[in-house]
Write an enzyme that holds these catalytic residues in place. Structure first.
Site, PDB file in Angstrom:
ATOM      1  NE  ARG A 125      13.288  11.462  62.793  1.00 50.17           N
ATOM      2  CZ  ARG A 125      14.472  11.258  62.021  1.00 50.17           C
ATOM      3  NH1 ARG A 125      14.276  12.079  60.797  1.00 50.17           N
ATOM      4  NH2 ARG A 125      15.568  10.868  62.413  1.00 50.17           N
ATOM      5  NE  ARG A 139      50.106   6.377  40.540  1.00 51.22           N
ATOM      6  CZ  ARG A 139      48.866   6.954  40.235  1.00 51.22           C
ATOM      7  NH1 ARG A 139      48.630   7.835  39.799  1.00 51.22           N
ATOM      8  NH2 ARG A 139      47.930   6.106  40.715  1.00 51.22           N
TER       9      ARG A 139
END
Length: 495
Positions: A159, A249
């Site tokens: 790169r 819950r």
């Protein structure tokens, strides 16, 4: 695996054993379907029901999307059992692993040893063995990473400095790669920090593009974590729940949880990256991976936990774990540290660690013969041959400059194949044997040329427990093979 992620991935006790059992069953059945050509055979209804209840099995896109919630947006995936390992002749599919040398969290993290293998080696092994890619690449700016990548079968894209900065994004690096490789139609961006990736994860995810018309597919993991709104310390505000009603819950088993990216891979068509400048777009799909395969390493504290996970759930190659019948071990540099001690009476001595002789006895108890190798060119070690044989109970043989020349005939005489052999060496003359052996290892202080040839690199240096460490690795593989054989018999009886 920091504390905040622990609840999503930790499995323990009886539950862990249950999950591991079903993972083994599903992976083997998946392989059996492929070998028998039954590529379109669906998973059994019983298996799908088990997966839907969260009791194990490979809960990938095939089950989650196809069997459990078919109407869920973005969850469409493969139907159970569909598999094709052949490459698409009309499209060039490339794997790309981004491995920059300037990691800030862990220096050269991508080639740091994890369970005896460079971190990037785990995903490269999975990518190469998947047989779905026309090319496998590592994008890097570092010479050492390039050497390791090539030794694991990858091509290297060097790169540019422009995409090697700390501020550079993955998208920019992939775009640069595609500009230089116009032949690529689909890119599979695989994260080097996901060492529990298996070939079948990549195969099935890619088929969502090649067979089912998706433009981009990425990997996710299911998390069962309740989230709350962040509140600044100086603020007087109260936090609020983001994904639950505290008054109602739910129990874990009554809640499907949420899907989160696990970062293992991103498959994307070329046009999306080049023209739309994104990795996730068009017709988007996800591929769900089990939590135990969703390992991501960011900081040093993750390393020891990841190492244990990889030894249990990592991909070790195409074949089943090797059952070693004999281990050849170099004395100098492996059983000893390579040093020669000179006494005042002009005697020359070497030292042997009790840890290592214990490791040898562990192998012998498990019917693994250990043969010690001494060099014809090393008069000191050669003179100690009889003492070593007596102390360790091992056969001791002399080898020349190229150990393979002496061992080929011996392996043939023992009526063994090299896959039945474990080899431990520590330098360039050992490279051929390290490459040939079913299991091979070098101490931590071995030169790079030997490390690159070995299948396992010990944490310990020569003469300080490296032989014991390799012995434990051999016995672990033997135990895995035995467990698979036992489970296969159970599967045969119950099918």
């Amino acid at each position: 695996m920091s504390g905040k992620r622990r609840g999503a991935t930790e499995v323990d006790g009886e539950q862990e054993g249950h999950v591991r059992k079903h993972v083994r069953v599903e992976v083997r059945r998946h392989a059996a379907r492929r070998l028998n050509g039954a590529r379109n055979a669906p998973l059994s209804a019983r298996r799908q029901r088990r997966a839907a209840r969260g009791r194990g099995g490979v809960r990938d896109a095939a089950i989650r999307a196809g069997a459990r919630r078919p109407a869920e947006k973005g969850a469409k995936g493969l139907q159970g059992g569909q598999m094709s390992t052949s490459k698409d002749p009309d499209r060039h599919v490339a794997a790309l692993i981004l491995a920059r040398g300037g990691s800030k969290g862990i220096p050269l993290k991508n080639i740091k040893m994890l369970a005896g293998v460079p971190l990037v080696g785990w995903v490269l092994r999975a990518a190469v063995d998947s047989d779905i890619f026309h090319s496998v690449w590592v994008s890097t700016d570092h010479d050492e990473i390039e050497k390791v990548a090539k030794s694991w079968g990858a091509q290297v894209h060097r790169r540019s400095p422009e995409v090697s900065r700390d501020s550079s994004t993955s998208l920019e690096t992939i775009q640069e790669f595609l500009c230089q490789h116009p032949e690529v139609d689909v890119i599979g961006n695989i994260q080097a920090t996901s060492p529990c990736l298996h070939p079948h994860h990549l195969e099935e995810a890619l088929e969502m593009i090649t067979l089912h018309g998706y433009d981009s597919v990425f990997s996710v993991v299911r998390r069962h974590q309740f989230r709350w709104q962040e509140v600044k310390k100086a603020s007087c505000e109260c936090t609020k729940p983001l994904n639950l009603d505290p008054a109602n819950r739910p129990r874990r088993q009554d809640w499907d949880g949420e899907l989160s990216e696990n970062g293992s891979f991103y498959f994307t068509k070329r046009d999306l990256i080049v023209n739309e400048r994104c990795l996730q777009g068009g017709k988007v799909g996800y591929y769900e991976m089990l939590p135990q395969f969703s390992v991501d390493i960011d900081v040093d504290i993750d390393w020891p936990v990841a190492e244990q996970r990889v030894l249990r759930y990592g991909y070790f190659g195409r074949v089943t774990p090797e059952v070693v019948r004999v281990m050849f071990c170099n004395v100098s540099g492996c059983l000893t540290d390579g040093r020669i001690f000179l006494s005042s009476s002009a005697q020359e001595m070497v030292s042997v660690n009790v840890k290592d002789t214990t490791g040898i006895r562990m192998l012998q108890r498990e019917k693994v013969e250990v043969v010690l190798l001494i060099s014809k060119e090393d008069p000191v070690v050669r003179s100690l041959g009889k003492k070593l044989a007596k102390r360790t109970g091992c056969k001791v043989i002399r080898v020349g400059e190229e150990p393979l020349d002496d061992l080929k005939l011996l392996v043939r005489r023992m009526k063994l194949k090299w896959k039945d052999v474990a080899y431990m060496g520590n330098d360039k003359p050992d490279v051929n044997c390290l490459n040939l052996a079913g299991l091979s290892a070098v101490p931590a202080d071995a030169p790079v040329v030997a490390i690159n040839a070995a299948k396992y690199t010990c944490h310990q240096v020569g003469g300080m427990g490296a032989v014991r460490e390799f012995a434990e690795h051999i016995l672990l593989q033997k135990q895995k093979a035995k467990s698979q054989t036992t489970q296969d018999r159970i599967d045969t009886c119950s099918s």
